[in-house]
Write a protein that holds these residues in place. Structure first.
Motif, mmCIF file in Angstrom:
data_model
loop_
_atom_site.group_PDB
_atom_site.id
_atom_site.type_symbol
_atom_site.label_atom_id
_atom_site.label_comp_id
_atom_site.label_asym_id
_atom_site.label_seq_id
_atom_site.Cartn_x
_atom_site.Cartn_y
_atom_site.Cartn_z
ATOM 1 N N UNK A 51 59.178 36.729 -34.117
ATOM 2 C CA UNK A 51 59.963 37.008 -33.090
ATOM 3 C C UNK A 51 60.303 38.439 -32.788
ATOM 4 N N UNK A 52 60.174 39.366 -33.878
ATOM 5 C CA UNK A 52 60.412 40.772 -34.045
ATOM 6 C C UNK A 52 59.708 41.581 -33.253
ATOM 7 N N UNK A 53 58.210 40.831 -33.300
ATOM 8 C CA UNK A 53 57.263 41.689 -32.319
ATOM 9 C C UNK A 53 56.550 42.774 -33.307
ATOM 10 N N UNK A 54 56.936 42.727 -34.649
ATOM 11 C CA UNK A 54 56.201 43.901 -35.423
ATOM 12 C C UNK A 54 55.140 43.368 -36.180
ATOM 13 N N UNK A 55 54.525 42.128 -35.991
ATOM 14 C CA UNK A 55 53.371 41.649 -36.767
ATOM 15 C C UNK A 55 52.206 42.783 -36.597
ATOM 16 N N UNK A 56 51.793 43.280 -35.689
ATOM 17 C CA UNK A 56 50.841 44.298 -35.628
ATOM 18 C C UNK A 56 50.928 45.667 -36.489
ATOM 19 N N UNK A 87 48.507 34.587 -41.347
ATOM 20 C CA UNK A 87 47.923 35.071 -40.167
ATOM 21 C C UNK A 87 46.632 35.015 -39.893
ATOM 22 N N UNK A 88 45.680 34.817 -40.650
ATOM 23 C CA UNK A 88 44.321 34.580 -40.341
ATOM 24 C C UNK A 88 44.094 33.216 -39.923
ATOM 25 N N UNK A 89 45.000 32.424 -40.017
ATOM 26 C CA UNK A 89 44.899 30.937 -39.493
ATOM 27 C C UNK A 89 45.423 30.944 -37.814
ATOM 28 N N UNK A 90 46.506 31.771 -37.695
ATOM 29 C CA UNK A 90 47.289 31.736 -36.368
ATOM 30 C C UNK A 90 47.322 33.269 -35.572
ATOM 31 N N UNK A 149 46.341 37.293 -34.089
ATOM 32 C CA UNK A 149 45.198 37.817 -33.131
ATOM 33 C C UNK A 149 43.930 38.007 -33.905
ATOM 34 N N UNK A 150 42.942 38.527 -33.084
ATOM 35 C CA UNK A 150 41.878 39.165 -33.794
ATOM 36 C C UNK A 150 42.084 40.427 -34.578
ATOM 37 N N UNK A 151 42.892 41.256 -33.968
ATOM 38 C CA UNK A 151 43.220 42.462 -34.745
ATOM 39 C C UNK A 151 43.882 41.973 -36.149
ATOM 40 N N UNK A 152 44.897 41.228 -35.961
ATOM 41 C CA UNK A 152 45.855 40.932 -37.148
ATOM 42 C C UNK A 152 45.013 40.186 -38.213
ATOM 43 N N UNK A 153 43.944 39.171 -37.904
ATOM 44 C CA UNK A 153 43.355 38.595 -38.735
ATOM 45 C C UNK A 153 42.391 39.588 -39.332
ATOM 46 N N UNK A 154 41.960 40.630 -38.728
ATOM 47 C CA UNK A 154 41.066 41.675 -39.610
ATOM 48 C C UNK A 154 41.809 42.270 -40.588
ATOM 49 N N UNK A 155 43.050 42.823 -40.326
ATOM 50 C CA UNK A 155 43.807 43.534 -41.099
ATOM 51 C C UNK A 155 44.230 42.469 -42.352
ATOM 52 N N UNK A 170 43.596 26.868 -48.318
ATOM 53 C CA UNK A 170 42.548 26.494 -47.284
ATOM 54 C C UNK A 170 41.915 27.563 -46.529
ATOM 55 N N UNK A 171 41.648 28.606 -47.106
ATOM 56 C CA UNK A 171 41.115 29.873 -46.732
ATOM 57 C C UNK A 171 39.584 29.862 -46.426
ATOM 58 N N UNK A 172 38.931 28.910 -47.199
ATOM 59 C CA UNK A 172 37.408 29.235 -47.028
ATOM 60 C C UNK A 172 37.106 28.767 -45.475
ATOM 61 N N UNK A 173 37.433 27.708 -45.076
ATOM 62 C CA UNK A 173 37.316 27.343 -43.554
ATOM 63 C C UNK A 173 37.495 28.561 -42.629
ATOM 64 N N UNK A 174 38.789 28.898 -42.854
ATOM 65 C CA UNK A 174 39.177 30.190 -41.747
ATOM 66 C C UNK A 174 38.202 31.310 -41.931
ATOM 67 N N UNK A 175 38.036 31.499 -43.042
ATOM 68 C CA UNK A 175 37.015 32.915 -43.349
ATOM 69 C C UNK A 175 35.608 32.559 -42.680
#
Length: 766
Positions: free
Chosen positions: A615-620, A651-654, A656-662, A687-692
């Protein structure tokens, strides 16, 4: 991690757009210095055109009465007194009472900050003053760490800090004298000046020698820096500088003949050059310094003779042509001067001393007549005639404000306005005449001693700077920036908010960034960032972000103590403050040398906390900074110690594309090195393998690359793990077979034993 773009983080919370001088809601700045608040060097006093509240009341001419010799020596006496160790009393505080550790540390830090903003040592001791100032500024990181260090402090450390405080107080007075004092007086009192330098150098060396880095909790990096400063002070103490004997002898000769007309022109020329009294601005500044000396006591021969000597130098400068430019045919004759209005010095070109027709600004911020400075540059010079600074570039910017003021003055005094040479193929973006006049009025109020005038003028400049690119250029060209910088330490909350926001808006214009830095603004901005209101802190952070877009400024800002203050704002600031702090920290941490400072300031735990507070809006912003820090050994260790793997996988699971990348970029750094196996195992459990695999299929380019890298490492890890399990199973199977064989053999032996006939030992007794 690949090179970051110029503005890598969404600047939604920052009220500026980086890298352009357009009309965004920030501002630009030009660098013409403000007209000096001093008496003009002419027989008929004229009020300065941009500063009606003249410090001398507009009535001080060069032949004005001067003070007594005792009053003249007061400036050196002040610094010398400050350089003398105080008599110990009580616990060592100046008041003799019990002194709080926090107050002592804070006072030492404040003295370092105050010294950092003292500049412009254009005199015969420039090298000595600059060395002293530079060495003291390098103590700022140490004081930042001392503030956060252990408590209570041993008495030995307290004594060392008191000694350092007193030495810094003496250094501050000496540096103020070097910045604002009379250049002529400094040379005449050379023995006292050099002795004061030596005394202060010795006291600073002794104070630093008594510092216990372990007791104060100083990090190794800062310790190395302070040890270097200590070694420099020790070397300077053992090998004191010598003064310029030729300059001193020339000055004594001219001083003794100052009341007659027999001064040697060659001596006057050497004095003009060595004392850097080569422009009307320089001479005006020296006149003000002498006037302030005279105001402290009764008229006397010492200051009067110095004033007469300065008049001779002034006459020499006005009759010389330093670069071979012929005298203007439009210059009024001596007889005409009796009836013609006197041209204000600020309207004259510092080179030709003629009324300027086409004033332009060079890269150092000084203004010249276009033709004169072009001839100077064509002659092969690469320095500014007024300041002698090396010109970073040879671009010339029209000074629209000054041109308008000259036209207004000509109209008011019945003088034909100078005709500007035609400039083909040029497009001008000028302010309106009303806006020009408004800027000048605001600068007059900003320079006054009336707090309400200062507050109102700063607020209006803030609004004008936000409005348009033209306004930003006008404000800068009028010399507003040094005045604004001088008001940063003000205790009036509203004024401080207006001042720092005006600098923020002005900083968007690319040329203004360098000018703000050279005006010594960074320590003042950091001061506001630490102690200002929330709005002022927000805009201080945004200003640092804007300035940090220039690579060299990243180093300067990082060394100023700004990073811990930005981390603090990121942790406990308002929503907008957090955004501003994050963008500034991101940009600063692009420079490798700032990453460790950010980590040691406690940035990583705050970033991870922001990742969990969606809710902080600071994830990016938090992920972008983590991606940069993870490439640094200290950053990688801090992220690892903070148990970040589950958060990053989430973060990789849920995300945005930019956040998954970082997040993937951070994991690539973590899953490499000594703890690779541990982190890969933890990521697998999450459970990162499927996400990757999904990211490698559908992610953006950089995200795909990071996912593939992680999958390759994960596959190698799983293969090694599978092989290890196979080896373990094989070993277990071998052990099982061996055990079965042993059991079978044991059973066979038992059966064989039972089948044998009984021996005599088995016969029953009779």
């Amino acid at each position: 991690m690949p090179a970051a773009p110029a503005v890598p983080i969404s600047a939604r919370g920052v009220r500026l757009t980086a890298g352009t001088g357009g009309s965004q809601g920030g501002a630009e700045r030009s660098s013409r210095r403000p007209p000096p608040q001093i008496p003009f060097l002419c027989t008929s006093p004229v009020s300065p055109p941009l500063r009606p509240h003249d410090a001398a009341g507009g009535a001080a001419a060069m032949d004005e009465e001067a003070s007594t010799k005792a009053a003249a020596a007061a400036a050196v006496a002040t610094a010398a007194k400050a350089a003398t160790p105080p008599t110990p009393s009580g616990s060592g505080s100046p008041e003799g009472g019990k002194e709080e550790v926090g107050d002592l540390v804070e006072r030492v830090a404040e003295l370092v900050d105050e010294i950092a903003v003292i500049s412009d040592f254009r005199n015969a001791y420039r090298r000595q003053f600059c060395n002293l100032s530079r060495r003291i500024r390098l103590l700022a990181p140490m004081m930042e760490e001392v503030k956060e260090g252990p408590r209570p402090l041993p008495e030995a450390s307290l004594a060392a800090l008191r000694q350092l405080r007193d030495a810094l107080a003496g250094a501050r007075e000496l540096l103020r004298l070097g910045s604002n004092g009379s250049k002529i007086f400094l040379v005449l009192e050379r023995e006292k000046i050099m002795q004061t330098f030596q005394d202060i150098t010795s006291r600073l060396e002794q104070a630093l020698a008594g510092i216990s880095f372990d007791e104060l909790g100083i990090s190794d990096e800062v310790r190395e820096q302070v040890e270097l400063v200590h070694a420099q002070f020790k070397r300077a103490k053992e090998r004191p500088d010598t003064s310029d004997d030729i300059l001193f002898n020339d000055l004594i000769s001219a001083y003794n003949s100052s009341t007659n007309d027999n001064a040697d022109p060659d001596i006057i020329q050497r004095l003009s050059e060595k004392l850097q009294l080569v422009t009307i601005y320089d001479l005006n500044q020296e006149s003000l310094a002498l006037h302030e000396m005279a105001s402290g006591g009764d008229p006397g021969a010492v200051v009067e003779n110095m004033s007469m000597l300065l008049k001779k130098i002034k006459d020499f400068v006005q009759t010389q042509d330093p670069i071979g430019i012929p005298a203007s045919t439009t210059n009024p004759s001596r007889d005409d001067n009796l009836t013609s209005p006197v041209v204000p010095d600020d309207f004259r070109c510092p080179i030709s001393l003629d009324l300027m027709k086409d004033p332009v600004i060079v890269s150092t911020g000084q203004t010249y007549e276009r033709g004169c400075i072009e001839r100077w540059l064509e002659a092969g010079h690469d320095t500014c005639p007024k300041t002698q600074q090396k010109l970073p570039n040879k671009s010339l910017t029209p000074n629209y404000v000054l041109r308008s003021l000259i036209a207004q003055w000509c109209e008011a005094n019945g003088v034909e306005p100078p005709k500007r040479p035609a400039q083909p193929n040029t497009t001008e973006a000028t302010c309106t005449a009303s806006e020009h006049s408004k800027v000048i009025e605001l600068l007059q109020k900003l320079s006054s001693q009336n707090l309400a005038d200062q507050r109102g003028a700063a607020g209006m400049l803030r609004q004008l700077a936000k409005r348009s690119a033209e306004n930003r250029a006008c404000i800068g060209e009028a010399g507003a920036i040094p005045i604004l910088v001088s008001l940063l330490p003000t205790t009036d909350v509203s004024t401080q908010e207006h001042v720092v926001t005006a600098l923020l808006n002005l900083s968007i214009y690319e040329e203004n960034k360098a000018r703000i830095i050279t005006s010594g603004a960074v320590p003042g901005i950091v001061h506001v960032l630490k102690r200002g209101s929330m709005e002022a802190r927000e805009n201080s952070a945004a200003t640092l972000f804007s300035l940090s877009l220039v690579d060299e400024n990243k180093v300067t800002i990082g060394a100023s103590g700004a990073i811990p203050a930005l981390v603090l704002l990121l942790g406990n600031g308002s929503q907008r403050g957090k955004k501003d702090a994050a963008t500034a920290l991101f940009n600063l941490c692009i420079y490798q040398g700032n990453k460790g400072k950010a980590v040691r300031a406690g940035l990583v735990p705050i970033l991870l906390e922001l990742l969990t507070e969606t809710e902080s809006g600071m994830v990016d912003e938090a992920l972008a900074i983590l991606a940069i820090l993870s490439s640094h050994p200290e950053g990688k260790a801090a992220i690892s110690a903070a148990a970040a793997i589950p958060i990053l996988v989430g973060v990789i699971r849920n995300g945005s594309s930019w956040n998954k990348e970082n997040a993937a970029a951070v994991l690539v750094h973590l899953c490499n090195g000594e703890q690779q196996q541990q982190h890969l195992a933890e990521a697998q459990e999450q459970g990162i393998v499927t996400l990757l695999e999904e990211l490698a299929e559908s992610g953006i380019d950089r995200g795909k690359r990071k996912a593939i890298q992680l999958l390759e490492r994960m596959n190698r890890f799983l293969k090694q793990q599978s092989q290890a399990q196979g080896d373990a199973m094989a070993q277990a199977h071998t052990q099982s077979q061996t055990l079965s064989q042993v059991l079978v053999q044991a059973q066979a032996d038992t059966q064989l034993e039972e089948s044998l006939p009984p021996t005599s030992s088995h016969l029953p007794e009779r």
